[in-house]
Design a protein around this motif. Sequence first.
Motif, PDB file in Angstrom:
ATOM      1  N   ALA A 162       0.846  -1.187   0.000  1.00 13.78           N
ATOM      2  CA  ALA A 162       0.000   0.000   0.000  1.00 13.78           C
ATOM      3  C   ALA A 162       0.887   1.244   0.000  1.00 13.78           C
ATOM      4  O   ALA A 162       1.722   1.415   0.880  1.00 13.78           O
ATOM      5  N   PHE A 163       0.701   2.081  -1.012  1.00 13.21           N
ATOM      6  CA  PHE A 163       1.362   3.382  -1.102  1.00 13.21           C
ATOM      7  C   PHE A 163       0.403   4.398  -0.492  1.00 13.21           C
ATOM      8  O   PHE A 163      -0.697   4.621  -1.011  1.00 13.21           O
ATOM      9  N   THR A 164       0.795   5.002   0.637  1.00 12.80           N
ATOM     10  CA  THR A 164      -0.070   5.932   1.353  1.00 12.80           C
ATOM     11  C   THR A 164       0.673   7.243   1.606  1.00 12.80           C
ATOM     12  O   THR A 164       1.909   7.275   1.612  1.00 12.80           O
ATOM     13  N   ALA A 165      -0.103   8.313   1.845  1.00 13.31           N
ATOM     14  CA  ALA A 165       0.538   9.627   2.010  1.00 13.31           C
ATOM     15  C   ALA A 165      -0.327  10.544   2.869  1.00 13.31           C
ATOM     16  O   ALA A 165      -0.866  11.534   2.390  1.00 13.31           O
TER      17      ALA A 165
ATOM     18  N   VAL B  91      -1.456  -2.501 -10.516  1.00  8.30           N
ATOM     19  CA  VAL B  91      -1.585  -1.313  -9.679  1.00  8.30           C
ATOM     20  C   VAL B  91      -3.067  -1.013  -9.508  1.00  8.30           C
ATOM     21  O   VAL B  91      -3.836  -1.059 -10.473  1.00  8.30           O
ATOM     22  N   MET B  92      -3.478  -0.719  -8.273  1.00 10.11           N
ATOM     23  CA  MET B  92      -4.871  -0.367  -7.983  1.00 10.11           C
ATOM     24  C   MET B  92      -4.934   1.125  -7.676  1.00 10.11           C
ATOM     25  O   MET B  92      -4.461   1.577  -6.636  1.00 10.11           O
ATOM     26  N   ASP B  93      -5.471   1.893  -8.604  1.00  8.44           N
ATOM     27  CA  ASP B  93      -5.614   3.349  -8.568  1.00  8.44           C
ATOM     28  C   ASP B  93      -4.297   4.025  -8.915  1.00  8.44           C
ATOM     29  O   ASP B  93      -3.243   3.685  -8.395  1.00  8.44           O
ATOM     30  N   ALA B  94      -4.399   5.008  -9.816  1.00  7.44           N
ATOM     31  CA  ALA B  94      -3.231   5.466 -10.572  1.00  7.44           C
ATOM     32  C   ALA B  94      -2.604   6.762 -10.091  1.00  7.44           C
ATOM     33  O   ALA B  94      -1.552   7.134 -10.596  1.00  7.44           O
ATOM     34  N   GLN B  95      -3.245   7.477  -9.147  1.00  5.87           N
ATOM     35  CA  GLN B  95      -2.838   8.814  -8.725  1.00  5.87           C
ATOM     36  C   GLN B  95      -3.327   9.872  -9.735  1.00  5.87           C
ATOM     37  O   GLN B  95      -3.844   9.563 -10.805  1.00  5.87           O
TER      38      GLN B  95
ATOM     39  N   THR C 146      -2.557   4.186  -3.353  1.00  7.04           N
ATOM     40  CA  THR C 146      -2.422   3.268  -4.477  1.00  7.04           C
ATOM     41  C   THR C 146      -2.029   1.900  -3.935  1.00  7.04           C
ATOM     42  O   THR C 146      -1.177   1.800  -3.042  1.00  7.04           O
ATOM     43  N   GLY C 147      -2.643   0.852  -4.470  1.00  7.61           N
ATOM     44  CA  GLY C 147      -2.293  -0.509  -4.096  1.00  7.61           C
ATOM     45  C   GLY C 147      -1.402  -1.153  -5.144  1.00  7.61           C
ATOM     46  O   GLY C 147      -1.483  -0.822  -6.331  1.00  7.61           O
TER      47      GLY C 147
END
Length: 316
Positions: free
Chosen positions: A27-30, A47-51, A36-37
């Motif tokens: 999980a990429f979190t900010a 990738v789940m959700d692209a930014q 993004t997963g």
Amino acid sequence: MAKSFASAGDLTEKKVSFTEIGPDLWAFTAEGDPNTGVIIGDDSVMVMDAQATPRLANMVVEKIRTVTDKPIKYVTLSHYHAVRVLGASAYGASEIIASDVCRSMVAERGKEDWDSEFGRFPRLFEGHESIPGLTWPTMTFATAMSVYLGKRRVDLMHVGRAHTAGDIVAWVPDAGVLFTGDIVEYKSACYCGDAHFRDWGGTLDNVKAFRPAAIAPGRGDALVGDAVVEEAIENTRDFVDSHYRAVSQVAARGGSLKEAGEAVRAVCDPKFGDYAIYEHCFPFNVARAYDEALGIDTPRVWTAERDREIWAALQG
């Protein structure tokens, strides 16, 4: 003093975390920005959700390259919102996957949403010049499909309307890990401007039925373990239900939108006022809840002009 419009005043870069929530699942979190997963299989990556922009997506790619050199073959979109999809071109994926409804919403309101969110989130759209245009899914499905990353199976499913009509989740059964998009948030306000309030609780029940060991939510920290997964689901439920109950009571007696906002303030500020993007979401949430309470099933399209009108009415 008038509040700065939406997140226009939030110009501070957020601290990025890249957290493993299962074997080869990240999980990429900010700090309350869109998450993004990352799902790594035997031969490729999803990738789940692209930014929101290629610039932000490249930050995700940099993190992915610290853990694997496998090609990013799939980008999956949990829903149509610009902050989730407009960075897709940076991944070089061969397929972009979404629900049928998500694709129809891109066609119906994608450009308006882009213009709207550009005004709401200037920090997220730094480097917007590199966005090639609307992100169009190349593969869609009605209710479910499975994608194989080598031997690893990823089940993509529409489990009900919630944050939008076209929300989907990604379930990785070998690890018991779920990527929920904005159906579940953690200590971050739910944006409900395109929501279906009365459906959202049932959709959360469907999420709960997976009994996930971990969740990558739409915003907020990665969730690992039964206790924090349960907490996030139930806090999301409370957030949505609290808003809708307060607004529907006002609408039922013929009260105004402004009165509905005051009712939400009384109930929700004490519980959720410190959540990320709470003030940003407030007027859009009240406006959509008010419409739904009056029987308007399909959310009205948000435009940059309508954003400002509702903001002035409820946050000015």
